[in-house]
Design a protein around this motif. Structure first.
Motif, PDB file in Angstrom:
ATOM      1  N   SER A 155      44.493  57.986  34.966  1.00 54.19           N
ATOM      2  CA  SER A 155      44.969  56.479  35.517  1.00 54.19           C
ATOM      3  C   SER A 155      44.196  56.144  36.694  1.00 54.19           C
ATOM      4  CB  SER A 155      46.669  57.028  36.418  1.00 54.19           C
ATOM      5  OG  SER A 155      46.360  57.585  37.400  1.00 54.19           O
ATOM      6  N   LEU A 156      44.422  54.601  36.793  1.00 50.75           N
ATOM      7  CA  LEU A 156      43.859  53.907  37.963  1.00 50.75           C
ATOM      8  C   LEU A 156      44.915  53.401  38.797  1.00 50.75           C
ATOM      9  CD1 LEU A 156      41.406  52.502  39.201  1.00 50.75           C
ATOM     10  CD2 LEU A 156      41.919  50.577  37.432  1.00 50.75           C
ATOM     11  N   THR A 157      44.838  53.753  40.186  1.00 46.92           N
ATOM     12  CA  THR A 157      45.764  53.469  41.167  1.00 46.92           C
ATOM     13  C   THR A 157      45.160  52.148  41.968  1.00 46.92           C
ATOM     14  OG1 THR A 157      46.865  55.047  41.154  1.00 46.92           O
ATOM     15  CG2 THR A 157      47.378  53.805  43.176  1.00 46.92           C
ATOM     16  N   LEU A 158      45.559  51.097  42.071  1.00 49.65           N
ATOM     17  CA  LEU A 158      44.959  50.146  42.852  1.00 49.65           C
ATOM     18  C   LEU A 158      45.931  49.754  44.174  1.00 49.65           C
ATOM     19  CD1 LEU A 158      44.686  47.054  40.182  1.00 49.65           C
ATOM     20  CD2 LEU A 158      42.729  48.845  40.845  1.00 49.65           C
ATOM     21  N   ILE A 159      45.268  49.783  45.267  1.00 47.44           N
ATOM     22  CA  ILE A 159      45.696  49.744  46.684  1.00 47.44           C
ATOM     23  C   ILE A 159      45.363  48.379  47.180  1.00 47.44           C
ATOM     24  CG2 ILE A 159      45.995  50.785  48.978  1.00 47.44           C
ATOM     25  CD1 ILE A 159      45.172  53.436  47.334  1.00 47.44           C
ATOM     26  N   LEU A 160      46.287  47.448  47.640  1.00 52.40           N
ATOM     27  CA  LEU A 160      46.051  46.192  48.089  1.00 52.40           C
ATOM     28  C   LEU A 160      46.618  46.039  49.689  1.00 52.40           C
ATOM     29  CD1 LEU A 160      46.723  45.818  44.741  1.00 52.40           C
ATOM     30  CD2 LEU A 160      45.441  43.490  45.468  1.00 52.40           C
ATOM     31  N   ASN A 161      46.011  45.264  50.392  1.00 51.82           N
ATOM     32  CA  ASN A 161      46.548  44.751  51.540  1.00 51.82           C
ATOM     33  C   ASN A 161      47.620  43.948  51.251  1.00 51.82           C
ATOM     34  OD1 ASN A 161      44.907  46.374  53.461  1.00 51.82           O
ATOM     35  ND2 ASN A 161      43.372  44.975  53.087  1.00 51.82           N
ATOM     36  N   GLU A 162      48.971  43.725  52.043  1.00 52.77           N
ATOM     37  CA  GLU A 162      49.867  42.917  51.735  1.00 52.77           C
ATOM     38  C   GLU A 162      49.342  41.420  52.105  1.00 52.77           C
ATOM     39  OE1 GLU A 162      54.604  42.224  52.925  1.00 52.77           O
ATOM     40  OE2 GLU A 162      53.512  43.932  53.456  1.00 52.77           O
ATOM     41  N   GLN A 163      48.975  41.392  53.462  1.00 51.17           N
ATOM     42  CA  GLN A 163      48.915  39.983  54.117  1.00 51.17           C
ATOM     43  C   GLN A 163      47.427  39.863  54.662  1.00 51.17           C
ATOM     44  OE1 GLN A 163      50.687  37.476  53.611  1.00 51.17           O
ATOM     45  NE2 GLN A 163      49.085  36.325  54.638  1.00 51.17           N
ATOM     46  N   PRO A 164      46.391  39.107  54.168  1.00 52.55           N
ATOM     47  CA  PRO A 164      46.492  38.519  52.982  1.00 52.55           C
ATOM     48  C   PRO A 164      46.420  39.484  51.585  1.00 52.55           C
ATOM     49  CG  PRO A 164      44.315  38.267  53.716  1.00 52.55           C
ATOM     50  CD  PRO A 164      45.093  39.040  54.733  1.00 52.55           C
ATOM     51  N   LEU A 165      46.688  39.022  50.499  1.00 55.80           N
ATOM     52  CA  LEU A 165      46.689  40.189  49.349  1.00 55.80           C
ATOM     53  C   LEU A 165      45.368  40.168  48.980  1.00 55.80           C
ATOM     54  CD1 LEU A 165      48.733  41.777  47.604  1.00 55.80           C
ATOM     55  CD2 LEU A 165      48.909  39.780  46.173  1.00 55.80           C
ATOM     56  N   THR A 166      44.747  41.331  49.373  1.00 54.59           N
ATOM     57  CA  THR A 166      43.083  41.852  48.881  1.00 54.59           C
ATOM     58  C   THR A 166      43.356  42.971  48.479  1.00 54.59           C
ATOM     59  OG1 THR A 166      42.923  42.107  51.435  1.00 54.59           O
ATOM     60  CG2 THR A 166      42.199  40.065  50.290  1.00 54.59           C
TER      61      THR A 166
END
Length: 205
Positions: A155-166
């Motif tokens: 699997s690949l899990t992407l983790i992004l900052n919510e604000q800004p969405l990056t």
């Protein structure tokens, strides 16, 4: 040294594919969660060029750093900091991984790697990609993806900052359950990249 090369190649890309033994089980998303998934999809599709520093955390806990350049669709370069001799370049539908000390290169199709999902011209979390997990907590959005036809590959899990969405990091879990994490920082966008960054390495004579 050969073992080091093979191990780091598996860390960044994934383990070799294995036969699928189960069907992908989609996450049961509430409407608000489905909205976040759609926003993440649109955000990643909006990326054209970027440059980041990265830290790689291998399954054994070893940490390496370097610089990553991205040019969507289809191009990426991971250049590891010295003393590591390793270089990874994605272009022309393939990944070429080079150990500059050994003069050895390994080439595999881009669509057999997690990076292939990120570098698609039109990234979609549906069809041949299934969302199997979602989490939104402490200012982070986390989405886990598998290839629909072969979820047992990993699997690949992407983790992004919510604000800004990056995009902040991603985690590759291989078929044996081993996890490798890539963290991005000091990201620059809207910059000019020289074309030769994505020239594919060749075997040294």
């Amino acid at each position: 040294m050969m073992k080091r090369f093979a191990f780091l190649l598996a860390c960044v890309l994934s383990a070799a594919p294995v036969a699928a033994v189960a069907q992908a089980v989609p996450a049961q998303l509430r409407p608000a969660e489905a909205g976040w998934v759609s926003r993440v999809q649109d955000s990643l599709n909006a990326i054209t060029v970027s440059k980041s520093r990265f830290q790689q955390i291998a399954p054994d806990g070893k940490r390496t750093t370097g610089t990553a350049w991205l040019s969507r669709p289809g191009k990426m370069r991971f250049d590891y900091d010295k003393p590591s001799p390793l270089l990874l370049v994605a272009n022309d539908g393939k990944i070429v991984y080079q150990d500059r000390d050994l003069g050895q290169v390994t080439t595999i199709p881009l669509d057999r790697t997690p990076l292939g999902l990120l570098l698609r011209p039109n990234l979609r979390f549906s069809g041949d990609v299934t969302v199997t997990g979602f989490k939104h907590d402490n200012g982070l959005v986390q989405i886990t993806l598998v290839r629909t036809a072969n979820p047992s590959e990993g699997s690949l899990t992407l983790i992004l900052n919510e604000q800004p969405l990056t995009l902040r990091s991603w985690v590759v879990q291989d078929a044996q359950g081993r996890e490798t994490q890539i963290d991005l920082f000091d990201t620059q966008t809207g910059i000019s990249l020289v074309p030769h960054l994505f020239d594919l390495p060749k075997e040294q004579n």
